[in-house]
Design an enzyme around this catalytic site. Structure first.
Site, PDB file in Angstrom:
ATOM      1  N   HIS A 105       0.648  -1.191   0.021  1.00  0.00           N
ATOM      2  CA  HIS A 105      -0.142  -0.086  -0.080  1.00  0.00           C
ATOM      3  C   HIS A 105       0.872   1.306   0.162  1.00  0.00           C
ATOM      4  CE1 HIS A 105      -3.549   2.324   0.276  1.00  0.00           C
ATOM      5  NE2 HIS A 105      -3.785   2.228   1.764  1.00  0.00           N
TER       6      HIS A 105
ATOM      7  N   HIS B  58      -2.288  -1.973 -10.035  1.00  0.00           N
ATOM      8  CA  HIS B  58      -3.451  -1.428  -9.036  1.00  0.00           C
ATOM      9  C   HIS B  58      -4.597  -2.270  -9.064  1.00  0.00           C
ATOM     10  CE1 HIS B  58      -5.771   1.482  -6.839  1.00  0.00           C
ATOM     11  NE2 HIS B  58      -4.714   2.046  -6.538  1.00  0.00           N
TER      12      HIS B  58
ATOM     13  N   ASP C 271       2.659   5.580  -6.856  1.00  0.00           N
ATOM     14  CA  ASP C 271       4.054   5.603  -5.959  1.00  0.00           C
ATOM     15  C   ASP C 271       5.385   5.429  -6.840  1.00  0.00           C
ATOM     16  OD1 ASP C 271       2.980   5.609  -3.644  1.00  0.00           O
ATOM     17  OD2 ASP C 271       2.342   3.711  -3.661  1.00  0.00           O
TER      18      ASP C 271
END
Ligand code: ACO
Length: 442
Positions: A281, A320, A376
Site C-alpha cells: 500500500h 493497481h 508511487d
C-alpha cells in the site's frame, strides 16, 4: 443497462424493477432478488436455503475483490478509463487550482468552501496545530532508528488519551473538532517524528505560515531559520492533494472497519496509518526507491524485468487493484517531477525509472496484465529530491490521505446501513474433538 454507462449513470438508471433470478440446482427453487445500483444485497442470498435449519447462502470474497462494502458519495474512480474525482471534481482540476486545505474541506464537509468558510476552516486548523508536550516524552521512548511510520501510528493513537472527549462520536460538533484537531496536529507529529529520527530539536508550529509552509518549516528549520522554496512547497501540496482520498482502499477500509466499533477517530486513524505502512500500500514508494537502487543503472533493467516476470519479486510502483490503465495521479506526478527537478537538479534514478517504465509498458507480461505505473512510481523520486529520507515517504502519504480517512469515517458513521464490520468465514478446521492430556499427545 449498457456497458458504456458510468457507475453514477448506471445507478441513476437502475430501478427496483431490475432484478436477478437465481435457480438453486440443489433444490430446484428459483428466487428473485432486486438489483439496485449495479448490486444485489449479499444478505438476500441468505434466503437461499436447502432446509429450514440451513444458515443460507453466503458469498466467498477474500480481499473484497467484488464486494461493495458501502455506498459512498466521496470519490469516484473509473479504473479502466483512468478517471478520479473527489466529490465530482476531476483530480487534475483540483491539483492545478486548489489548496490542500480546500480539498480537505471539500472531502470532509462535502462542498468546496466559499471564502468565509475557507477562512474559518483555516483559522480553526491553525488554532489546533500544537500538541501536548508529553508527546515528546513518548517520542523519546522510541529508538534512534525507529521507523517513522511506526512512531507516527503510535503517537496518533496516543493522542486519543489526550482527548477523551473524542469518544463522543454521536455529537456532530464534537466530530468536527476532532477532524480539525487531527488535520492540524498530524503535520506537527509527522515533523516531530522526522526530527526525532535525525536527533534534531523539535521545531514548534508557526501559525503565521500556511498549512504546507508550516509543515515544511517544522521539518527543515535549523536554528529557527528556513528559506522556503515556493516551487517545492506547491509540488508537495499537489502530491498531498493527489493522495487525499482513493475510495475504499486498504487503509480507508481499515479506518472504516475500526471506526465501525465506535472507537474515537484518533484510534481509527491510527489503524489507517498502520494499514498504509505496508509495502503493498503506502509503503510502495519506499520500495520503488529501494528497487531503483538495486537496479543501479539502465543496463541492468532487462535482467531485472526478467526476474520479475519469472515471479521473483514485483515491479514496485506498477499495478493497481482498481486502475487497469495509467493511474491519473501518476500522470500528474510526472508533470510535477519536471518542475521539481528543474529546481533541485536531475535525480539520476529518474533516468532508470523512465527507462524501466518504457520497457515495462512495451512488455507483453505487463500489457497482458494491464500493469501501469501507479501513484508511487514517481512520488518517491520527488520526495527524495525534496530532501525527505526514503523511510519517511509513507508519512507524507499519511498526511495527504488524512482528509479522505476523516471524510470516509464521517460518512460511515452517518450511514444507517452500516453496523460494526464483521465478516463471515467458511470454517475449514477440525470438527469437535476431546481435549488430549499432555502425556497422550504425539
Ligand atoms: N509486478 C509484477 N507483476 C505484477 C505486479 C507488479 N507490480 N502487480 C501485479 N502483478 C501480476 C501478478 O503477479 C498477477 O500475475 P498472475 O495473474 O500471472 O498471477 C497479476 O499481475 C495480477 O496481480 P494481483 O496481485 O492479483 O493484483 P492485485 O489487484 O491483487 O494487486 C497490487 C494490486 C497489490 C497493487 C499489485 O499490483 C502490486 O503488488 N504492485 C506492486 C506494489 C505497489 O506498487 N503498490 C502500490 C499500490 S498503489 C497504492 O497503494 C497507493
Amino acid at each position: 443497462m449498457t456497458d458504456t454507462l458510468t457507475m453514477p449513470e448506471r445507478a441513476s438508471k437502475a430501478t427496483v424493477t431490475d432484478s436477478l433470478s437465481v435457480t438453486d440446482n440443489r433444490t430446484g427453487k428459483t428466487y428473485e432478488f432486486p438489483v439496485s445500483e449495479g448490486t444485489i444485497k449479499a444478505t438476500d442470498l441468505r434466503k437461499i436455503k436447502t432446509s429450514d435449519d440451513d444458515f443460507g447462502l453466503m458469498t466467498y470474497d477474500p480481499a473484497y475483490m467484488n464486494t461493495a462494502s458501502c455506498r459512498s458519495a466521496i470519490t469516484y474512480i473509473d479504473g479502466d478509463k483512468g478517471i478520479l474525482r473527489y466529490r465530482g471534481y476531476p483530480i487534475d482540476q483540483l491539483a492545478e487550482k486548489a489548496s490542500f486545505l480546500e480539498v480537505a474541506y471539500l472531502l470532509t464537509e462535502g462542498e468546496l468552501p466559499n471564502a468565509a468558510q475557507l477562512d474559518k476552516w483555516t483559522e480553526d486548523i491553525r488554532y489546533h496545530t500544537y500538541v501536548h508536550t508529553n508527546i515528546i516524552k513518548f517520542l523519546e521512548g522510541f529508538r534512534y532508528d525507529a521507523h517513522p511510520m511506526g512512531m507516527l501510528l503510535g503517537v496518533v493513537g496516543a493522542l486519543s488519551t489526550f482527548y477523551p472527549d473524542a469518544k463522543h462520536i454521536e455529537d456532530p460538533a464534537n466530530r468536527y473538532v476532532q477532524r480539525v484537531r487531527l488535520l492540524a496536529k498530524l503535520p506537527t507529529l509527522a515533523a516531530f517524528v522526522f526530527r526525532h529520527s535525525r536527533g534534531l530539536p523539535y521545531e514548534f508550529p508557526r501559525n503565521d505560515l500556511d498549512y504546507v509552509g508550516n509543515y515544511v518549516n517544522m521539518m527543515f528549520s535549523i536554528g529557527g531559520k528556513h528559506e522556503p522554496n515556493k516551487v517545492l512547497q506547491r509540488a508537495l501540496e499537489i502530491l498531498l492533494i493527489l493522495h487525499a482520498d482513493h475510495e475504499q482502499n486498504c487503509s480507508t477500509s481499515a479506518v472504516r472497519a475500526v471506526g465501525s466499533s465506535h472507537v474515537d477517530p484518533f484510534s481509527a486513524v491510527s489503524a489507517g496509518i498502520a494499514a498504509l505502512y505496508g509495502p503493498l500500500h503506502g509503503g510502495a514508494n519506499e520500495a520503488v526507491l529501494q528497487m531503483l537502487d538495486e537496479i543501479g543503472s539502465k543496463k541492468n533493467i532487462p535482467a531485472f524485468i526478467e526476474k520479475v516476470k519469472s515471479g521473483e519479486g514485483r515491479l514496485m510502483g506498477f499495478g493497481h487493484r482498481v486502475y487497469k490503465s495509467y493511474d491519473p495521479r501518476a500522470k500528474l506526478i510526472k508533470q510535477t517531477a519536471d518542475q521539481v527537478f528543474a529546481e533541485t537538479g536531475m535525480n539520476p534514478k529518474l533516468e532508470v525509472a523512465l527507462e524501466l517504465e518504457r520497457i515495462a509498458l512495451e512488455d507483453e507480461y505487463f500489457i497482458k496484465r494491464k500493469l501501469y505505473p501507479n501513484v508511487d512510481f514517481y512520488s518517491g523520486l520527488i520526495y527524495q529530491a525534496m530532501g525527505y529520507p526514503t523511510d519517511y515517504f509513507t508519512v507524507l502519504f499519511a498526511v495527504g490521505r488524512l482528509p479522505g480517512w476523516l471524510a470516509q469515517w464521517e460518512e460511515m458513521l452517518m450511514d444507517k446501513d452500516q453496523k460494526i464490520a464483521r465478516p463471515r468465514q467458511i470454517f475449514i478446521g477440525k470438527d469437535e474433538r476431546n481435549f488430549v492430556p499432555m502425556n497422550k499427545r504425539a
